[in-house]
Design an enzyme around this catalytic site. Structure first.
Site, PDB file in Angstrom:
ATOM      1  N   MET A 210       4.582  54.355  79.149  1.00 28.86           N
ATOM      2  CA  MET A 210       3.316  54.345  78.399  1.00 28.86           C
ATOM      3  C   MET A 210       2.535  55.565  78.864  1.00 28.86           C
ATOM      4  O   MET A 210       1.572  55.468  79.636  1.00 28.86           O
ATOM      5  CB  MET A 210       2.567  53.038  78.678  1.00 28.86           C
ATOM      6  CG  MET A 210       3.139  51.869  77.902  1.00 28.86           C
ATOM      7  SD  MET A 210       2.731  50.283  78.638  1.00 28.86           S
ATOM      8  CE  MET A 210       4.047  50.172  79.834  1.00 28.86           C
TER       9      MET A 210
ATOM     10  N   MET B 264       6.042  46.202  70.502  1.00 27.60           N
ATOM     11  CA  MET B 264       5.012  45.650  71.390  1.00 27.60           C
ATOM     12  C   MET B 264       4.361  44.450  70.708  1.00 27.60           C
ATOM     13  O   MET B 264       3.889  44.553  69.566  1.00 27.60           O
ATOM     14  CB  MET B 264       3.936  46.704  71.703  1.00 27.60           C
ATOM     15  CG  MET B 264       4.392  47.828  72.623  1.00 27.60           C
ATOM     16  SD  MET B 264       5.044  47.294  74.218  1.00 27.60           S
ATOM     17  CE  MET B 264       3.618  46.463  74.936  1.00 27.60           C
TER      18      MET B 264
ATOM     19  N   GLY C 208       6.683  39.173  81.728  1.00 31.22           N
ATOM     20  CA  GLY C 208       6.014  39.496  82.987  1.00 31.22           C
ATOM     21  C   GLY C 208       5.390  38.280  83.629  1.00 31.22           C
ATOM     22  O   GLY C 208       5.974  37.645  84.514  1.00 31.22           O
TER      23      GLY C 208
ATOM     24  N   HIS D 259      12.533  45.419  83.927  1.00 34.39           N
ATOM     25  CA  HIS D 259      11.643  46.243  83.096  1.00 34.39           C
ATOM     26  C   HIS D 259      10.566  46.888  83.977  1.00 34.39           C
ATOM     27  O   HIS D 259       9.860  46.209  84.720  1.00 34.39           O
ATOM     28  CB  HIS D 259      11.002  45.327  82.046  1.00 34.39           C
ATOM     29  CG  HIS D 259      10.150  46.018  81.036  1.00 34.39           C
ATOM     30  ND1 HIS D 259      10.653  46.681  79.931  1.00 34.39           N
ATOM     31  CD2 HIS D 259       8.803  46.133  80.940  1.00 34.39           C
ATOM     32  CE1 HIS D 259       9.659  47.162  79.205  1.00 34.39           C
ATOM     33  NE2 HIS D 259       8.519  46.855  79.799  1.00 34.39           N
TER      34      HIS D 259
ATOM     35  N   ASP E  84       7.218  49.203  83.949  1.00 38.01           N
ATOM     36  CA  ASP E  84       6.125  49.734  83.119  1.00 38.01           C
ATOM     37  C   ASP E  84       5.491  50.928  83.807  1.00 38.01           C
ATOM     38  O   ASP E  84       4.812  50.780  84.828  1.00 38.01           O
ATOM     39  CB  ASP E  84       5.072  48.644  82.897  1.00 38.01           C
ATOM     40  CG  ASP E  84       5.585  47.569  81.967  1.00 38.01           C
ATOM     41  OD1 ASP E  84       5.922  47.895  80.821  1.00 38.01           O
ATOM     42  OD2 ASP E  84       5.676  46.404  82.406  1.00 38.01           O
TER      43      ASP E  84
ATOM     44  N   MET F  49       2.813  53.820  83.613  1.00 44.18           N
ATOM     45  CA  MET F  49       1.572  54.152  82.886  1.00 44.18           C
ATOM     46  C   MET F  49       0.917  55.363  83.533  1.00 44.18           C
ATOM     47  O   MET F  49       1.006  55.537  84.749  1.00 44.18           O
ATOM     48  CB  MET F  49       0.612  52.960  82.939  1.00 44.18           C
ATOM     49  CG  MET F  49       1.221  51.664  82.452  1.00 44.18           C
ATOM     50  SD  MET F  49      -0.006  50.340  82.394  1.00 44.18           S
ATOM     51  CE  MET F  49       1.057  48.933  82.025  1.00 44.18           C
TER      52      MET F  49
ATOM     53  N   SER G  10       9.405  41.815  83.782  1.00 41.34           N
ATOM     54  CA  SER G  10       8.575  42.997  83.984  1.00 41.34           C
ATOM     55  C   SER G  10       7.986  43.005  85.387  1.00 41.34           C
ATOM     56  O   SER G  10       7.190  42.144  85.745  1.00 41.34           O
ATOM     57  CB  SER G  10       7.444  43.025  82.949  1.00 41.34           C
ATOM     58  OG  SER G  10       6.510  44.010  83.328  1.00 41.34           O
TER      59      SER G  10
ATOM     60  N   HIS H  82       9.847  51.702  80.658  1.00 37.33           N
ATOM     61  CA  HIS H  82       8.954  51.729  79.496  1.00 37.33           C
ATOM     62  C   HIS H  82       7.810  52.689  79.824  1.00 37.33           C
ATOM     63  O   HIS H  82       6.920  52.352  80.600  1.00 37.33           O
ATOM     64  CB  HIS H  82       8.457  50.291  79.255  1.00 37.33           C
ATOM     65  CG  HIS H  82       7.439  50.171  78.177  1.00 37.33           C
ATOM     66  ND1 HIS H  82       6.646  49.033  78.021  1.00 37.33           N
ATOM     67  CD2 HIS H  82       7.063  51.027  77.182  1.00 37.33           C
ATOM     68  CE1 HIS H  82       5.843  49.203  76.995  1.00 37.33           C
ATOM     69  NE2 HIS H  82       6.056  50.391  76.471  1.00 37.33           N
TER      70      HIS H  82
ATOM     71  N   GLY I 249      -0.490  43.300  81.768  1.00 41.00           N
ATOM     72  CA  GLY I 249       0.252  42.054  81.657  1.00 41.00           C
ATOM     73  C   GLY I 249      -0.709  40.901  81.399  1.00 41.00           C
ATOM     74  O   GLY I 249      -1.932  41.062  81.466  1.00 41.00           O
ATOM     75  N   GLY I 250      -0.159  39.749  81.066  1.00 38.50           N
ATOM     76  CA  GLY I 250      -0.957  38.526  80.971  1.00 38.50           C
ATOM     77  C   GLY I 250      -1.782  38.366  79.702  1.00 38.50           C
ATOM     78  O   GLY I 250      -2.678  37.529  79.651  1.00 38.50           O
TER      79      GLY I 250
ATOM     80  N   GLY J 270      -0.619  48.184  78.159  1.00 40.08           N
ATOM     81  CA  GLY J 270      -1.551  48.533  79.239  1.00 40.08           C
ATOM     82  C   GLY J 270      -1.697  47.473  80.312  1.00 40.08           C
ATOM     83  O   GLY J 270      -1.931  47.800  81.471  1.00 40.08           O
TER      84      GLY J 270
ATOM     85  N   ASP K 287       7.883  42.876  73.811  1.00 43.47           N
ATOM     86  CA  ASP K 287       7.210  42.994  75.105  1.00 43.47           C
ATOM     87  C   ASP K 287       5.753  42.584  74.959  1.00 43.47           C
ATOM     88  O   ASP K 287       4.991  43.213  74.220  1.00 43.47           O
ATOM     89  CB  ASP K 287       7.321  44.472  75.561  1.00 43.47           C
ATOM     90  CG  ASP K 287       6.719  44.730  76.924  1.00 43.47           C
ATOM     91  OD1 ASP K 287       6.282  43.773  77.598  1.00 43.47           O
ATOM     92  OD2 ASP K 287       6.680  45.922  77.313  1.00 43.47           O
ATOM     93  N   GLY K 288       5.381  41.521  75.685  1.00 41.30           N
ATOM     94  CA  GLY K 288       3.989  41.094  75.723  1.00 41.30           C
ATOM     95  C   GLY K 288       3.802  39.651  75.287  1.00 41.30           C
ATOM     96  O   GLY K 288       4.161  39.282  74.170  1.00 41.30           O
ATOM     97  N   GLY K 289       3.307  38.836  76.206  1.00 43.34           N
ATOM     98  CA  GLY K 289       3.000  37.441  75.866  1.00 43.34           C
ATOM     99  C   GLY K 289       4.226  36.580  75.615  1.00 43.34           C
ATOM    100  O   GLY K 289       4.142  35.570  74.906  1.00 43.34           O
TER     101      GLY K 289
HETATM  102  C1  DX5 Z   1       2.241  45.734  78.922  1.00 45.00           C
HETATM  103  C2  DX5 Z   1       3.607  45.915  79.477  1.00 45.00           C
HETATM  104  C3  DX5 Z   1       4.379  44.665  79.607  1.00 45.00           C
HETATM  105  C4  DX5 Z   1       3.780  43.606  80.477  1.00 45.00           C
HETATM  106  C5  DX5 Z   1       4.202  42.276  79.908  1.00 45.00           C
HETATM  107  O1  DX5 Z   1       1.727  46.955  78.581  1.00 45.00           O
HETATM  108  O2  DX5 Z   1       4.358  46.785  78.643  1.00 45.00           O
HETATM  109  O3  DX5 Z   1       5.722  44.930  79.999  1.00 45.00           O
HETATM  110  O4  DX5 Z   1       4.175  43.697  81.821  1.00 45.00           O
HETATM  111  O5  DX5 Z   1       3.541  41.283  80.597  1.00 45.00           O
HETATM  112  P1  DX5 Z   1       3.358  39.820  79.980  1.00 45.00           P
HETATM  113  O6  DX5 Z   1       4.726  39.227  79.804  1.00 45.00           O
HETATM  114  O7  DX5 Z   1       2.554  39.112  81.037  1.00 45.00           O
HETATM  115  O8  DX5 Z   1       2.611  39.958  78.681  1.00 45.00           O
HETATM  116 ZN    ZN Z   2       6.516  46.998  79.079  1.00 44.74          ZN
END
Ligand code: DX5
Ligand code: ZN
Length: 222
Positions: free
Chosen positions: A73, A143, A203, A38, A40, A42, A9, A71, A150-151, A148, A181-183
């Site tokens: 959002m 998700m 990410g 990927h 993101d 927003m 990401s 993606h 990363g991290g 919204g 996607d996420g964590g």
């Molecule tokens: C969050 C995004 C993710 C994000 C993932 O809303 O959709 O793609 O970048 O980041 P990590 O891998 O750090 O959770």
């Molecule tokens: Zn994403």
């Protein structure tokens, strides 16, 4: 060998050195073909954050060799279908929470993009996913954090949804990609792959931890 795709990401990349980051990804793509980038996108409304718009994405699109995975959002995904059509995007994912008519939207997307995806927030169940709809899409994004930022930490309770998605995939659309996607890191990736995911967005683990991209890619696919 499993057939897992990794989708780093860009949100966690070093924005002061995007060119170097893309060079490294392109080098990895030479040896690992199961690699997407990927993106993101927003709107500051569907989620309380803003990322990048078309001028930045145009530059990225020109330089990036691997398929682009967008993606969205955003509250009005329909508006973005035409807006982004010249960016060479492979997969266009919108959120189920942002539309009343996912079937019509996915049909519109498929007129322009090779792949249409639907994303589901942690609090949304899969009841909306009729056999007809699942046959009409290419990707389901589950998700594993609130969208919204990363991290954030992986939400374990989302694993049941991945297992359910795998059952539905087997019954109604064996070609469906199940993305998470996420964590996602070297540990959580194992759990989601076991549950049925075959496309992993990563990410902060991919861009912000030590060791090479190639090593992290390998640790994610197991
Ligand atoms: C969050 C995004 C993710 C994000 C993932 O809303 O959709 O793609 O970048 O980041 P990590 O891998 O750090 O959770
Ligand atoms: Zn994403």
């Amino acid at each position: 060998m499993n057939n897992i795709t990794i989708a780093p990401s860009l949100l966690s990349a070093d924005f002061f050195n995007l060119s170097d980051e893309l060079n490294s990804l392109n080098a990895l793509y030479k040896v690992q073909k199961n690699l997407w980038l990927h993106l993101d996108i927003m709107d500051g409304h569907f989620v309380p954050n803003l990322t990048f718009g078309t001028p930045v994405l145009k530059k990225i699109s020109n330089k990036c060799h691997m398929p682009l995975d967008a993606h969205f959002m955003v509250s009005n995904p329909k508006d973005y279908i035409n807006w982004f059509k010249d960016l060479n995007i492979h997969n266009f994912t919108f959120h189920i929470e942002a539309t009343d008519d996912p079937m019509a939207l996915s049909r519109e997307i498929k007129k322009i993009y090779p792949s249409a995806g639907i994303s589901v927030n942690p609090g949304t169940n899969l009841e909306f996913l009729t056999p007809e709809l699942i046959k009409n899409i290419d990707l389901l994004l589950i998700m594993t954090v609130e969208p919204g930022f990363g991290g954030q930490g992986f939400i374990d309770s989302t694993l049941d949804k991945v297992s359910l998605a795998l059952e539905m995939k087997k019954k109604f659309n064996p070609n469906l990609t199940i993305q998470v996607d996420g964590g996602i890191n070297g540990e959580t990736s194992k759990k989601v792959i076991e549950a049925g995911a075959d496309n992993l967005v990563s990410g902060s683990y991919f861009f912000k931890t030590d060791s090479s991209m190639s090593q992290k890619y390998s640790s994610l696919i197991h």
